[in-house]
Design an enzyme around this catalytic site. Structure first.
Site, PDB file in Angstrom:
ATOM      1  CE1 TYR A 169      43.274  44.382  37.249  1.00  0.00           C
ATOM      2  CE2 TYR A 169      41.114  43.747  37.995  1.00  0.00           C
ATOM      3  CZ  TYR A 169      42.465  44.501  38.171  1.00  0.00           C
ATOM      4  OH  TYR A 169      42.418  45.554  38.995  1.00  0.00           O
ATOM      5  CB  ALA A 204      44.185  34.692  36.519  1.00  0.00           C
ATOM      6  CB  SER A 205      46.604  39.142  37.461  1.00  0.00           C
ATOM      7  OG  SER A 205      45.953  40.208  37.447  1.00  0.00           O
ATOM      8  CE  LYS A 206      45.125  43.993  40.549  1.00  0.00           C
ATOM      9  NZ  LYS A 206      46.089  44.786  41.277  1.00  0.00           N
ATOM     10  CG  ASN A 250      48.988  51.575  43.073  1.00  0.00           C
ATOM     11  OD1 ASN A 250      47.810  51.409  43.422  1.00  0.00           O
ATOM     12  ND2 ASN A 250      49.358  52.495  42.407  1.00  0.00           N
ATOM     13  CB  SER A 283      41.110  44.399  42.331  1.00  0.00           C
ATOM     14  OG  SER A 283      39.924  44.537  41.640  1.00  0.00           O
TER      15      SER A 283
END
Length: 238
Positions: A157, A159-161, A92, A144
């Protein structure tokens, strides 16, 4: 649908000191699980554990920097030594910095990749061998809506998700033959002051996401809730 009991389940939840992770830790403990609440802030974790003392389960403060492989490996071994197993891992922990690409700082990019993506990789890497050995378990990744659609200012953000979504899909393929469930939740805006922004009053509550994670974890043994996208209902102008 007959839900499974979480009594005697051992659950590891990252990003547990606040927001969605805090809500998940309380709910899973309420449902009877032993929750190892993972974050860097030991003080907040101890306060969280105390708030769950009257529940059916327990919360164990587990300070750890999930971007450091040695710390994660040591924590996983600690849990196994204390309880002999890990039933559920919930990746998480996450953070966000929002700015146009040319204004985003390098350290902000690195921190998002380290926490949002590398942290999930490291926790999974060290938990999975124990799940495979038991041929049972469940990994729930908290992604997300930003892992499904893009928006200006969200390069790092998103790109990470998006990376976490790919990680989730591959993990599902790799672990399915071992009878291990893999799921992902993609929440929209949540009332957590995420990224330093003021949440809208109609945003999802952290408890909404926590309850979805519980439904995934407690679903019948023959059911996998692979992917859920959650969005708040936006009030329409009168």
């Amino acid at each position: 649908m007959q839900f499974q009991s979480l009594h005697n389940k051992v659950v590891m939840i990252t990003g547990a000191s606040k927001g969605v992770g805090h809500a998940m830790s309380l709910l899973f403990a309420e449902k009877g699980a032993t929750v190892y609440a993972v974050a860097r802030s030991e003080g907040l974790l101890k306060a969280l554990a105390m708030s769950a003392e009257n529940g059916e389960g327990t919360i164990v403060p587990a300070p750890c920097d999930i971007t450091q492989g040695q710390e994660v490996e040591a924590l996983v071994e600690r849990i196994r030594e204390e309880h002999g197993k890990i039933d559920i891992l919930i990746n998480n922990a996450g953070l966000g910095f929002f700015a146009p690409v040319h204004e985003l700082e390098e350290h902000q990019w690195d921190e998002m990749m380290n926490v949002n993506l590398k942290g999930a990789f490291l926790c999974t890497k060290y938990v999975v061998p124990h799940l495979i050995a038991r041929k049972a378990g469940h990994i729930i990744n908290i992604s997300s809506v930003a892992g499904t659609v893009t928006f200006p200012g969200g390069a790092g953000y998103c790109a990470s998700k998006f990376g976490l979504m790919a990680f989730n899909d591959i993990l599902m393929q790799e672990l399915k033959p071992h009878n291990i469930k893999v799921s992902v939740i993609c929440p929209g805006s949540v009332q957590t002051h995420f990224g330093g922004t003021e949440p809208k009053d109609y945003s999802l509550e952290p408890e909404d996401v926590a309850y979805m994670a519980y439904q995934m974890a407690a679903a019948p043994k023959h059911v996998i809730l692979n992917q859920v996208i959650m969005r708040p209902v936006v009030p329409q102008p009168k």
